[in-house]
Design an enzyme around this catalytic site. Structure first.
Site, PDB file in Angstrom:
ATOM      1  N   HIS A  87       0.904  -7.212 -11.497  1.00 41.73           N
ATOM      2  CA  HIS A  87       1.484  -6.627  -9.912  1.00 41.73           C
ATOM      3  C   HIS A  87       1.187  -7.950  -8.778  1.00 41.73           C
ATOM      4  O   HIS A  87       2.190  -8.235  -7.917  1.00 41.73           O
ATOM      5  CB  HIS A  87       0.898  -5.725  -9.708  1.00 41.73           C
ATOM      6  N   GLY A 120       0.892  -1.045   0.043  1.00 40.89           N
ATOM      7  CA  GLY A 120      -0.013   0.013  -0.147  1.00 40.89           C
ATOM      8  C   GLY A 120       0.866   1.442  -0.021  1.00 40.89           C
ATOM      9  O   GLY A 120       1.133   1.721  -0.931  1.00 40.89           O
ATOM     10  N   SER A 151       4.755  -5.395  -3.584  1.00 39.82           N
ATOM     11  CA  SER A 151       4.703  -3.940  -3.604  1.00 39.82           C
ATOM     12  C   SER A 151       5.106  -3.141  -2.463  1.00 39.82           C
ATOM     13  O   SER A 151       6.285  -3.438  -2.233  1.00 39.82           O
ATOM     14  CB  SER A 151       2.999  -3.467  -3.635  1.00 39.82           C
ATOM     15  N   TYR A 152       4.551  -2.451  -1.638  1.00 36.55           N
ATOM     16  CA  TYR A 152       5.137  -1.605  -0.369  1.00 36.55           C
ATOM     17  C   TYR A 152       5.504  -2.740   0.685  1.00 36.55           C
ATOM     18  O   TYR A 152       6.294  -2.293   1.639  1.00 36.55           O
ATOM     19  CB  TYR A 152       4.126  -0.629   0.108  1.00 36.55           C
ATOM     20  N   ASP A 186       3.615  -5.889 -15.060  1.00 36.25           N
ATOM     21  CA  ASP A 186       3.156  -4.789 -13.754  1.00 36.25           C
ATOM     22  C   ASP A 186       3.885  -3.524 -14.445  1.00 36.25           C
ATOM     23  O   ASP A 186       5.046  -3.470 -14.573  1.00 36.25           O
ATOM     24  CB  ASP A 186       3.540  -5.075 -12.537  1.00 36.25           C
TER      25      ASP A 186
END
Length: 497
Positions: free
Chosen positions: A468, A104, A200-201, A416
């Site tokens: 992703h 996020g 991701s984050y 992605d």
């Protein structure tokens, strides 16, 4: 007959006997307290057991599941929600344990990781029923999902000011506190090999938690001790400058932007700076606007279309970073994007998951939302209003983990556009590690599943045709990659398959 009148002189115990008596009494009290705590943990664990099947779950899909809360800060009444799924097979108790974190920052590991990616259950298009994921990672490991930090999904704090204080450091501390509490409730898994993974984050979350866990184990044997073996991160944010370079190069190489735009942004921006010029900020905003009609998380998949208006259903899949602290990395400045991060065969899967997890009967079955949170469950938090710290690079943390002998893998879905495989290639290349096995195609079911390179203490791999959220797009290949990671092997070339 005379009765003796001699006084009875009491025997005074020595100080040593007194100390021993007190020590024995204290030991007994500690044992009673420890037993009471153990009994309470057992009771809490049983209360967390998901009875029968979840609403909409096939009756023949028998899965050992637990769900509930672990308090991470008692004074603030801050608690994190978890969902644990036992591995398949009679030997499930001996299989590794994997903690999965979504990024996020502020997005749900339950909503994405558990029911869109690697868990054994998938939400169907009706938003009411579930189906089995035949390529679930429970075939290889026990899976633990936690919504972190508080304010994400069902996790909460009763101290409202907390929501403006979160950042990388506090998230790592709370996640560590969660692990301490969870392993206290499930001590039988302390002997299992333990891994941390995410995407991701979570390229920040996973290494930072791994480093904190390793540090705490080294500091004192009284701290949480587990069989921690390594980390796995996918399409991961790890270095701001290199991530942005990869994003721009990928957009140009995949015909998202023109030659002239690519030239302008390449010359007009210096992403190594902590603050950008006005010109650069405008160019970055324009770059993201190029992705608005398509799905930046998988440039080849369709977006979710609202059936009533036939227009794209627009949803901000990450928080509005304009509301965050000024020290938030510029790479994470983003715009609203078309819904459908999950993509795959169901570009509206995010909406269906949101529908399912907001059902009262589902929440009751999962022992979720027990405090009556005054906002609906959402895939990414609308509650967290600020992010207080975010280092510009995580590469030094990765180096530290490799130096400790921990297994480190990075992987990337190659469709992605948000955190492209180019970003990860630039990051791994910058480490200048000795190459053990040079770049080669890896195979699954006699087809090229991606490409990989093996360094000393690090493996990088792509997954061909995946966006992703790799396991959503290419679940069979993702499972093959995970199985190889767990086994400590190398991805097979055609002749090795």
């Amino acid at each position: 007959m005379m009765i003796s009148t001699h006084r009875l002189v009491p025997i005074r115990p020595s100080s040593k006997i007194i100390c021993l008596s007190l020590a024995m009494l204290l030991f007994d009290l500690l044992n009673v307290t420890a037993q009471a705590q153990q009994d309470e943990s057992i009771l809490t664990k049983e209360r967390d057991r998901v009875q029968g099947v979840l609403p909409g779950q096939p009756s023949n899909a028998q899965i050992g599941q637990y769900a509930g809360y672990v308090t991470v800060n008692a004074s603030h009444e801050r608690a994190l929600f978890y969902w644990f799924m036992e591995a398949e097979g009679p030997d499930s108790m001996s299989k590794p344990l994997l903690l999965w974190l979504n990024g996020g920052p502020g997005c749900s590991s339950v909503g994405y990781g558990a029911v869109e990616e690697i868990g054994p259950l998938r939400v169907n298009k009706d938003g009411a029923t579930l189906s089995l994921n035949q390529f679930a990672w429970t075939k290889v490991a026990n899976l633990l999902f936690v919504e972190s930090p508080a304010g994400v999904g069902f996790s909460y704090s009763n101290t409202s000011s907390d929501y403006a204080e979160f950042g990388d450091s506090l998230t790592a501390l709370d996640s560590y506190a969660f692990l301490v509490g969870w392993f206290d409730r499930f001590p039988e898994y302390k002997a299992n090999d333990f891994y941390i993974a995410g995407e991701s984050y979570a390229g920040h979350y996973v290494p930072q938690l791994a480093q904190l866990l390793a540090d705490m184990m080294d500091v004192s044997p009284n701290n949480l001790q587990v069989q921690f073996k390594g980390i796995l991160i996918g399409n991961a944010v790890v270095d701001d400058a290199l991530d942005m370079k990869g994003l721009i190069d990928y957009a140009w190489s995949h015909a998202i932007v023109s030659d002239s735009f690519y030239k302008n942004i390449s010359s007009g921006c210096d992403f190594t700076l902590t603050s950008w010029s006005t010109e650069c900020g405008t160019l970055v905003g324009s770059l993201f606007s190029k992705y608005r009609p398509i799905n930046i998380y998988d440039i080849f998949s369709d977006v979710c279309v609202d059936s009533s208006s036939k227009a794209h259903s627009i949803k901000d899949l990450s928080m509005s970073f304009t509301r965050r602290g000024s020290n938030m990395s510029p790479i994470l400045e983003t715009m609203e994007i078309p819904n459908g991060q999950a993509g795959g065969t169901d570009p509206c899967l995010d909406d269906h998951v949101e529908m399912y997890l907001n059902r009262l009967d589902v929440q009751q079955a999962l022992h979720a939302n027990v405090t009556g949170i005054q906002y609906p469950w959402a895939g990414c938090s609308v509650k967290i209003t600020k992010w207080s710290d975010s280092p510009s690079t995580i590469l030094p943390v990765l180096k530290d983990l490799m130096a400790r002998g921990l297994r480190v893998w990075m992987f990337s879905g190659d469709t992605d556009g948000r955190i492209p495989f180019l970003s990860s290639r630039y990051s791994t290349g910058s480490l200048e590690l000795p190459v053990v096995k040079s770049w080669y195609p890896w195979y699954h079911n006699s087809q090229v599943a991606g490409w990989t390179e093996v360094y000393s203490n690090l493996t990088f791999a792509t997954v061909r045709g995946a966006g992703h959220m790799v396991a959503t797009y290419k679940p069979e290949r993702a499972l093959a990659l995970f199985k190889t990671f767990i086994e400590g092997g190398t991805l097979p070339s055609f002749t090795e398959e």
